[in-house]
Design an enzyme around this catalytic site. Structure first.
Site: not given
Ligand code: CP3
Length: 359
Positions: A76, A30, A153, A26, A39
């Protein structure tokens, strides 16, 4: 084109290096203000993933700040289920969700296997754009989720704490789950091979949720399908090996079986000492990891101490790619990341002296 810095690829193949290569899971994320700005420009996270120019921009952002030894494709793991038609979305401040989670055998039987150059063309375009912009500076890592992790998921409809829905399927309709995992293994193999054809120089499979299974179920429902993928991957491109890294979070008990798949490297989370992992599987595979990402919330002194301990744990020689044991979190101060990267650079040289002499 000749790579200017190939430490990461060399270390994965246990070839001599001058210092331990480092990148962070990552690393584009963020914690970086420039990531948040791009973003916002894209509108939301999935629009960022689906825009190859902006995905390339955020891939390169951490490399402008830090002397990282690899870039990782910005995307992703949930792009495959999205391409299968489940309708992926990210609510503001929430995890991933699916509009149409899988409910039963019929849903699974109807799932298509996506063509990577059609439904997932935006990912391949991002790979091609990033390779062009990297211009041989460092290698590009491609990735995918493991079939089991993707299935959690798709069946749960999003993130889960207990995995009750997918485990219910596992114990009451195992043939439905096996059909799903088989379709995912085929899809992931095509997807990773397309990334390699588009320019990814190594690939990593994230099995974030393999560790919630019993040892037997892990073999049957997660590792078996990663094995199927490893068997089907392109292992050489442009005259170079394309190393494969498998990462099962909380998989420390099963390192031997993971190493036996024929992958080149294992990703380690922080719940195992890297010295123990090396003693168990270091003759077979390289190791990537394994600093607790929360250490980056600690003092610079504490960060340096932890880097030193992990380098010491691995000891002399090649076969170690420094990384975090999981993704960097949004609350990390980018200055602390500089401390971390600089520490790996400066402390790791002495662990590679003997290989310098051998060369
Ligand atoms: O490492 C990188 O810099 C490359 C990009 C990358 C992302 N996700 C971007 C992302 C990679 C390699 C992933 C993998 C991924 N995605 C995994 C496996 C690794 C892991 O973390 O265990 C998983 C389980 C996912 C699914 C996913 N995507 C979740 C659960 C979430 C929400 C959790 C969170 O961190 O918010 C995402 C969103 C996501 N993927 C973000 C990023 C940068 C944050 C979303 C945002 O910017 O709003």
């Amino acid at each position: 084109m000749q790579l200017k810095n190939d430490r990461y690829l060399r270390a994965l193949l246990k070839q001599p290096v001058d210092r331990t290569p480092v990148w962070m899971m990552r690393q584009a994320g963020r914690y970086l203000p420039e990531y948040r700005a791009t973003r916002a420009q894209a509108g939301d996270f999935m629009s960022l993933c689906k825009n190859p120019e902006l995905a390339c921009e955020v891939t390169l952002q951490p490399l402008r700040r830090y002397a990282l030894d690899a870039a990782i494709l910005f995307s992703d793991i949930l792009t495959i289920p999205d391409a299968m038609g489940l309708g992926l979305y990210f609510g503001e401040g929430e995890g991933p969700k699916f509009q149409r989670p899988l409910r039963d055998f019929i849903d699974i039987a109807n799932l298509p296997i996506p063509d990577p150059e059609q439904e997932l063309r935006y990912v391949m375009d991002a790979v091609r754009t990033i390779r062009r912009e990297l211009a041989g500076s460092v290698p590009l890592i491609g990735f995918s989720g493991s079939p089991w992790t993707l299935a959690t998921y798709m069946v749960e409809g999003g993130s889960s704490k207990t995995f009750g829905t997918i485990k219910k399927m596992m114990f009451s309709e195992p043939e439905a789950l096996h059909l799903l995992l088989d379709k995912l293994a085929k899809s992931v193999t095509l997807y990773l091979n397309a990334q390699i054809a588009a320019g990814a120089q190594s690939v990593m499979i994230f099995d974030t949720w393999g560790g919630v299974l019993t040892p037997r179920d892990y073999q049957e429902f997660s590792l078996g399908y990663m094995q199927q993928i490893v068997n089907g991957l392109t292992r050489e491109a442009d005259g170079r090996k394309v190393p494969v890294t498998l990462f099962t979070k909380n998989g420390g008990l099963w390192l031997e079986s993971i190493a036996n798949t024929g992958c080149d490297a294992l990703g380690l989370d922080w719940t195992i000492n890297i010295s123990d992992a090396k003693a168990r599987v270091g003759h077979k595979v390289a190791l990537q990891g394994n600093m607790d990402p929360a250490i980056l919330l600690g003092s610079p002194e504490r960060i340096r101490q932890e880097v030193q301990m992990i380098l010491d744990g691995f000891g002399q020689g090649s076969g170690h790619v420094f990384n975090l044991g999981h993704g960097i979190t949004p609350d990390v101060d980018p200055e602390r990341v500089s401390v971390f990267i600089d520490a790996v650079h400066s402390f790791s040289r002495t662990y590679h002296m003997s290989s310098d002499i051998r060369e």
